[in-house]
Design an enzyme around this catalytic site. Structure first.
Site, PDB file in Angstrom:
ATOM      1  N   GLY A  46      29.557  -7.715  22.606  1.00  0.00           N
ATOM      2  CA  GLY A  46      29.756  -8.755  23.603  1.00  0.00           C
ATOM      3  C   GLY A  46      30.104 -10.073  22.935  1.00  0.00           C
ATOM      4  O   GLY A  46      29.723 -10.310  21.777  1.00  0.00           O
ATOM      5  N   GLN A  51      31.055 -18.971  22.178  1.00  0.00           N
ATOM      6  CA  GLN A  51      30.937 -18.614  20.763  1.00  0.00           C
ATOM      7  C   GLN A  51      32.227 -18.834  19.977  1.00  0.00           C
ATOM      8  O   GLN A  51      32.209 -18.861  18.755  1.00  0.00           O
ATOM      9  CB  GLN A  51      30.504 -17.143  20.628  1.00  0.00           C
ATOM     10  N   CYS A  91      23.147 -11.013  17.483  1.00  0.00           N
ATOM     11  CA  CYS A  91      24.174 -11.882  18.046  1.00  0.00           C
ATOM     12  C   CYS A  91      25.145 -12.273  16.940  1.00  0.00           C
ATOM     13  O   CYS A  91      24.731 -12.582  15.833  1.00  0.00           O
ATOM     14  CB  CYS A  91      23.507 -13.124  18.624  1.00  0.00           C
ATOM     15  N   LEU A  92      26.441 -12.250  17.260  1.00  0.00           N
ATOM     16  CA  LEU A  92      27.450 -12.595  16.256  1.00  0.00           C
ATOM     17  C   LEU A  92      27.317 -14.055  15.808  1.00  0.00           C
ATOM     18  O   LEU A  92      27.781 -14.407  14.729  1.00  0.00           O
ATOM     19  CB  LEU A  92      28.860 -12.339  16.807  1.00  0.00           C
ATOM     20  N   HIS A 133      22.537 -11.365  27.974  1.00  0.00           N
ATOM     21  CA  HIS A 133      22.681 -12.085  26.701  1.00  0.00           C
ATOM     22  C   HIS A 133      23.938 -12.965  26.719  1.00  0.00           C
ATOM     23  O   HIS A 133      23.886 -14.145  26.359  1.00  0.00           O
ATOM     24  CB  HIS A 133      22.745 -11.041  25.569  1.00  0.00           C
ATOM     25  N   GLU A 134      25.055 -12.397  27.162  1.00  0.00           N
ATOM     26  CA  GLU A 134      26.321 -13.156  27.153  1.00  0.00           C
ATOM     27  C   GLU A 134      26.305 -14.286  28.186  1.00  0.00           C
ATOM     28  O   GLU A 134      26.833 -15.377  27.923  1.00  0.00           O
ATOM     29  CB  GLU A 134      27.514 -12.228  27.411  1.00  0.00           C
ATOM     30  N   HIS A 137      24.714 -17.362  26.869  1.00  0.00           N
ATOM     31  CA  HIS A 137      25.583 -18.183  26.006  1.00  0.00           C
ATOM     32  C   HIS A 137      26.329 -19.233  26.825  1.00  0.00           C
ATOM     33  O   HIS A 137      26.520 -20.364  26.375  1.00  0.00           O
ATOM     34  CB  HIS A 137      26.618 -17.309  25.287  1.00  0.00           C
TER      35      HIS A 137
END
Ligand code: NI
Length: 164
Positions: A46, A51, A91-92, A133-134, A137
């Site tokens: 994701g 991000q 997470c990236l 989660h996304e 963000h």
């Protein structure tokens, strides 16, 4: 397609609250394509526009094992949630750090597709975790913000070492 640079903590731009998308044009489609390419290359499941330093309400997700189920959500909003699940998240934007986070087990989300058409999706398990989660963000929230102050501090210390 272009691979975009992913912001990592402690970059304060990750705390930006994303604005709703109003124009459904080729620029939006291109960004969604580039975000998918960036997510697959990472690799991740994701990625939120936040991000990649684009502060609009756009996320891309693919929880399939062979990258065949891309999901693009514009202006997503969770309209129903129930149950509880705990899942080890990464997470990236927080490379190398994993922690168990409590999320709703089952959600219903309303969003628009890249043409601006209204869509609705029910999700559970990993897909529900990923969507929650996304969407965080887009509000400037990262998964570490769900941990206790102590656990968050330890995770940030570890991150300093990982990214040093
Ligand atoms: Ni993330």
């Amino acid at each position: 397609m272009t691979t975009l640079t992913i912001l990592t903590l402690p970059d304060k731009r990750l705390k930006t609250v994303a604005k709703p998308v109003e124009t459904f044009d080729d620029t939006l489609k291109q960004l969604a394509d580039d975000m998918l390419a960036t997510m697959y290359a990472a690799p991740g499941i994701g990625l939120a526009a936040t991000q990649v330093d684009q502060h609009i309400q756009l996320v891309v997700i693919d929880v399939s094992e062979d990258n065949t189920e891309p999901l693009v959500m514009v202006n997503p909003e969770i309209v129903e949630k129930d149950g509880i699940q705990k899942h080890e998240e990464g997470c990236l934007s927080v490379p190398g750090i994993y922690a168990s986070v409590k999320r709703a087990e089952h959600i219903k989300v309303k969003f628009q597709d890249l043409s601006g058409e209204a869509q609705e999706l029910e999700a559970e398990g990993l897909l529900a975790v990923c969507i929650q989660h996304e969407l965080d963000h887009l509000k400037g929230i990262v998964f570490l913000d769900h941990l206790s102050a102590l656990k968050k501090k330890l995770a940030l210390k570890k991150l300093e070492k990982v990214t040093a």
